[in-house]
Design a protein around this motif. Structure first.
Motif, short mmCIF file in Angstrom:
data_model
loop_
_atom_site.label_atom_id
_atom_site.label_comp_id
_atom_site.label_asym_id
_atom_site.label_seq_id
_atom_site.Cartn_x
_atom_site.Cartn_y
_atom_site.Cartn_z
N PHE A 174 0.82 -1.20 0.00
CA PHE A 174 0.00 0.00 0.00
C PHE A 174 0.86 1.26 0.00
N ASP B 53 4.05 1.58 5.18
CA ASP B 53 2.99 0.63 5.51
C ASP B 53 2.79 0.54 7.02
N ILE C 13 1.02 3.73 8.15
CA ILE C 13 -0.39 3.72 7.75
C ILE C 13 -1.18 2.79 8.66
N THR D 16 -4.28 4.12 10.92
CA THR D 16 -5.61 3.53 10.73
C THR D 16 -6.08 2.82 11.99
N ALA E 71 -7.65 0.13 4.31
CA ALA E 71 -6.19 0.25 4.25
C ALA E 71 -5.53 -0.70 5.25
#
Length: 115
Positions: free
Chosen positions: A8, A15, A18, A22, A70
């Motif tokens: 991603f 990654d 993220i 999230t 995600a």
């Protein structure tokens, strides 16, 4: 340096970042929903629809849906690249995960915004 085209972010660090961001969004949404359900007014259809009629709640829910997508993609990509060594089965698994994630995001948007 080898660049992976299926992750991603641009690298493992992106990654990782993220996933942490999230996770915070999902935790905040979960805490809010538990608080609303546990300590809010009586849960009726009118109260529930009233909660999700507000633009702020719709945006918060959309952010949670996108964060979920995600988070799931990065997690499943990491698991599949670590444990599925053969290229064919890994491609099938990743494709199925990507397709399901896409379907869930579209479905969530349709439910949330009533399109």
């Amino acid at each position: 340096m080898v660049t992976s085209i299926t992750s991603f972010g641009r690298s493992g660090l992106y990654d990782w970042m993220i996933q942490r961001v999230t996770a915070v969004v999902l935790a905040a949404y979960t805490v809010f929903m538990i608080g609303y359900l546990g300590f809010g007014a009586e849960l009726t259809y009118d109260a529930w629809t009233g909660l999700f009629e507000g633009t702020a709640m719709r945006i918060f829910t959309l952010l949670a849906i996108l964060s979920f997508a995600a988070h799931v993609w990065i997690g499943m990509w990491s698991v599949s690249t670590d444990y599925i060594k053969a290229t064919g089965p890994r491609l099938i698994f990743q494709s199925a995960c990507g397709l399901l994630t896409f379907i869930y995001v579209i479905w969530g948007i349709l439910i949330l915004w009533g399109v």
